[in-house]
Design a protein around this motif. Structure first.
Motif, short mmCIF file in Angstrom:
data_model
loop_
_atom_site.label_atom_id
_atom_site.label_comp_id
_atom_site.label_asym_id
_atom_site.label_seq_id
_atom_site.Cartn_x
_atom_site.Cartn_y
_atom_site.Cartn_z
N PHE A 92 0.83 -1.19 0.00
CA PHE A 92 0.00 0.00 0.00
C PHE A 92 0.86 1.25 0.00
O PHE A 92 2.08 1.21 0.27
CB PHE A 92 -0.96 0.00 1.20
N LEU A 93 0.23 2.37 -0.32
CA LEU A 93 0.91 3.66 -0.35
C LEU A 93 0.65 4.42 0.93
O LEU A 93 -0.43 4.31 1.54
CB LEU A 93 0.41 4.50 -1.53
N GLU A 94 1.63 5.20 1.37
CA GLU A 94 1.43 6.20 2.40
C GLU A 94 1.43 7.56 1.70
O GLU A 94 2.38 7.91 1.01
CB GLU A 94 2.54 6.14 3.45
N LEU A 95 0.35 8.30 1.87
CA LEU A 95 0.13 9.53 1.13
C LEU A 95 0.84 10.72 1.78
O LEU A 95 1.32 10.63 2.91
CB LEU A 95 -1.36 9.81 1.01
N SER A 96 0.91 11.83 1.04
CA SER A 96 1.54 13.04 1.56
C SER A 96 0.81 14.26 1.00
O SER A 96 0.11 14.16 -0.01
CB SER A 96 3.02 13.10 1.18
N GLY A 97 0.95 15.40 1.68
CA GLY A 97 0.28 16.61 1.23
C GLY A 97 -0.98 16.87 2.03
O GLY A 97 -1.16 16.31 3.12
N THR A 98 -1.85 17.71 1.51
CA THR A 98 -3.09 18.06 2.19
C THR A 98 -4.27 17.39 1.49
O THR A 98 -4.46 17.57 0.29
CB THR A 98 -3.30 19.58 2.19
N MET A 99 -5.05 16.62 2.23
CA MET A 99 -6.21 15.93 1.67
C MET A 99 -7.15 15.52 2.78
O MET A 99 -6.72 15.13 3.88
CB MET A 99 -5.78 14.70 0.86
N GLN B 91 -2.96 16.39 6.84
CA GLN B 91 -1.69 16.56 6.14
C GLN B 91 -0.79 15.37 6.45
O GLN B 91 0.14 15.47 7.25
CB GLN B 91 -1.01 17.87 6.55
N PRO B 92 -1.07 14.23 5.82
CA PRO B 92 -0.26 13.04 6.10
C PRO B 92 1.19 13.23 5.66
O PRO B 92 1.47 13.90 4.66
CB PRO B 92 -0.94 11.95 5.27
N ASP B 93 2.08 12.61 6.41
CA ASP B 93 3.51 12.69 6.13
C ASP B 93 4.00 11.30 5.76
O ASP B 93 4.71 10.65 6.51
CB ASP B 93 4.25 13.23 7.36
N GLY B 94 3.59 10.84 4.58
CA GLY B 94 3.91 9.48 4.18
C GLY B 94 4.98 9.44 3.11
O GLY B 94 6.17 9.33 3.40
N ASN B 95 4.55 9.50 1.84
CA ASN B 95 5.46 9.43 0.68
C ASN B 95 6.31 8.16 0.72
O ASN B 95 7.51 8.19 0.47
CB ASN B 95 6.35 10.66 0.60
N ARG B 96 5.63 7.06 1.01
CA ARG B 96 6.29 5.76 1.05
C ARG B 96 5.39 4.71 0.42
O ARG B 96 4.18 4.88 0.34
CB ARG B 96 6.59 5.35 2.50
N VAL B 97 5.99 3.61 0.00
CA VAL B 97 5.25 2.41 -0.34
C VAL B 97 5.61 1.39 0.73
O VAL B 97 6.76 1.30 1.18
CB VAL B 97 5.59 1.91 -1.76
N VAL B 98 4.60 0.62 1.16
CA VAL B 98 4.78 -0.25 2.32
C VAL B 98 4.28 -1.66 2.01
O VAL B 98 3.26 -1.85 1.35
CB VAL B 98 4.02 0.31 3.55
N ARG B 99 5.03 -2.63 2.51
CA ARG B 99 4.63 -4.03 2.44
C ARG B 99 4.18 -4.48 3.81
O ARG B 99 4.82 -4.19 4.82
CB ARG B 99 5.83 -4.88 1.99
N ILE B 100 3.05 -5.18 3.87
CA ILE B 100 2.60 -5.78 5.12
C ILE B 100 2.36 -7.27 4.90
O ILE B 100 1.66 -7.67 3.96
CB ILE B 100 1.34 -5.08 5.69
N SER B 101 2.96 -8.08 5.75
CA SER B 101 2.80 -9.52 5.64
C SER B 101 1.43 -9.94 6.18
O SER B 101 0.71 -9.15 6.78
CB SER B 101 3.90 -10.23 6.43
N MET B 102 1.07 -11.18 5.97
CA MET B 102 -0.21 -11.68 6.47
C MET B 102 -0.25 -11.68 8.00
O MET B 102 -1.33 -11.74 8.59
CB MET B 102 -0.46 -13.10 5.95
N ARG B 103 0.91 -11.58 8.64
CA ARG B 103 0.96 -11.51 10.11
C ARG B 103 1.02 -10.08 10.63
O ARG B 103 1.11 -9.86 11.83
CB ARG B 103 2.17 -12.30 10.62
N GLY B 104 1.00 -9.12 9.71
CA GLY B 104 0.97 -7.73 10.15
C GLY B 104 2.33 -7.09 10.33
O GLY B 104 2.45 -6.07 11.02
N GLU B 105 3.36 -7.63 9.69
CA GLU B 105 4.71 -7.06 9.79
C GLU B 105 4.93 -6.08 8.65
O GLU B 105 4.69 -6.40 7.49
CB GLU B 105 5.75 -8.19 9.73
N PHE B 106 5.43 -4.87 8.99
CA PHE B 106 5.59 -3.80 8.01
C PHE B 106 7.02 -3.65 7.52
O PHE B 106 7.97 -3.81 8.29
CB PHE B 106 5.17 -2.45 8.62
N SER B 107 7.16 -3.31 6.23
CA SER B 107 8.44 -2.87 5.66
C SER B 107 8.14 -1.62 4.84
O SER B 107 7.34 -1.67 3.90
CB SER B 107 9.05 -3.95 4.76
#
Length: 341
Positions: A228-235, A239-255
């Protein structure tokens, strides 16, 4: 670059100096050429896309209040006006009944359109719920997020709607997708969480490593995880501070993987014909390998605004991927794709 109205065109943009697009476990590559179709009505607002079993591409036209369809070779364009004005068609997906289903963000309805363009609408019980992302679940039903309602809805092929309230109040479910585990995975934009929802309506929530991450569009990856994406800017008042792409495993582990370019924010994410994860970001498409290596590629010589993205049934495993990576271009008012071979 301007595009002539009411006719097919081919935009050729060769990416000099950009490495061949390959995936770790495949040999599929793109020729680096963008093929596009100019929509006949100006400012139609092409938003999201989905591919039907016969290969026909369907897409929402948010500003035109319509649904469009076109053949894989960019011929046979047709447009179907929605029954009610100002419905705001947003996300479209293939249903288990072979029809296309879509959300009406401002109309507070879910809708179904047949291959012949017959539209049937279903009112959502919660008023002003702002339905957004939808996906076909493992149970054969369409699942959808109610951004303002703080719920996830389920609609059967016959139109019966059941709603499930997210445990965290005012979660702002912005996107969802079916996972390889048979569950629905939901991005909670306002609370920086990812939720896992079983077909029976049972939630498990996972808190992201950073507050105010703004999780957005999500899809099942070819590696058995969700991306999934982490968004950035105003919406949406934040004003999320993301600008990342993230992987989450079926057990809930994030990268988490930071995107190489700053704002504007990335918008949509999907699995490409090469098995990599791709995202749209203004005048670029981004490619993410399973190891998190990111390359951003231009889609036009001038102004463009890529929004929707799909290569097939990327929201519902098992993945049925075509040889084209389709995307919408809001600024260019066109439907376009990258051809893979």
């Amino acid at each position: 670059m301007t595009f002539p109205v009411a006719r097919m065109l081919l935009l050729v943009l060769v990416w000099a100096g950009i490495p061949a697009v390959t995936a770790a476990e495949t040999v599929r590559t793109t020729d680096g050429v963008v093929h596009g179709f100019a929509l006949p009505k100006p400012n139609s607002g092409p938003t999201t896309l989905a591919v039907a079993p016969d290969g026909v591409l369907w897409f929402t036209l948010s500003s035109a209040n319509a649904i469009g369809r076109i053949n894989p070779d960019l011929t046979g364009y047709r447009e179907f006006a929605l029954p009610n004005a100002n419905s705001g068609p947003r996300i479209i997906s293939l249903g288990s009944d072979g029809n296309m289903w879509f959300s009406e963000h401002t109309g507070n309805r879910m809708a179904r359109i047949t291959k012949d363009g017959v539209i049937t609408e279903f009112a959502i019980p919660t008023p002003d719920s702002q339905p957004r992302a939808i996906a076909l679940g493992s149970d054969g039903n369409i699942w959808f997020g109610e951004f303002a309602g703080g719920k996830v809805g389920r609609i059967t092929p016959g139109g019966t709607i059941t709603e499930f309230r997210i445990p965290t109040q005012d979660a702002g479910p912005r996107a969802l997708a079916a996972g390889p585990d048979g569950n629905i995975w939901v991005s909670e934009f306002k609370t920086s969480k990812i939720a896992r929802l079983t077909p029976k309506g049972e939630f498990t929530e996972f808190t992201l490593p950073r507050a105010n991450s703004g999780p957005g569009d999500i899809t099942a990856g070819s590696d058995g995880a969700m991306w999934f994406l982490e968004l950035s800017g105003t919406m949406d008042g934040l004003q999320p501070d993301g600008n990342r792409v993230v992987r989450i495993s079926m057990r809930g582990e994030f990268s988490e993987y930071p995107l190489p370019s700053p704002q504007p924010t990335a918008i949509n994410v999907a699995v490409g014909p090469d098995g990599n994860v791709w995202y749209t970001k203004n005048n670029m498409l981004g490619r993410v390998t399973p190891a998190g290596v990111i390359t951003e590629l231009p889609i036009a010589e001038g102004q463009a605004r890529a929004v929707g993205l799909t290569a097939g049934s990327d929201r519902q495993p098992p993945l049925h991927i075509t040889d084209k990576l389709w995307f919408t271009d809001g600024s260019g008012n066109r439907i376009a794709y990258l051809q893979f071979k």
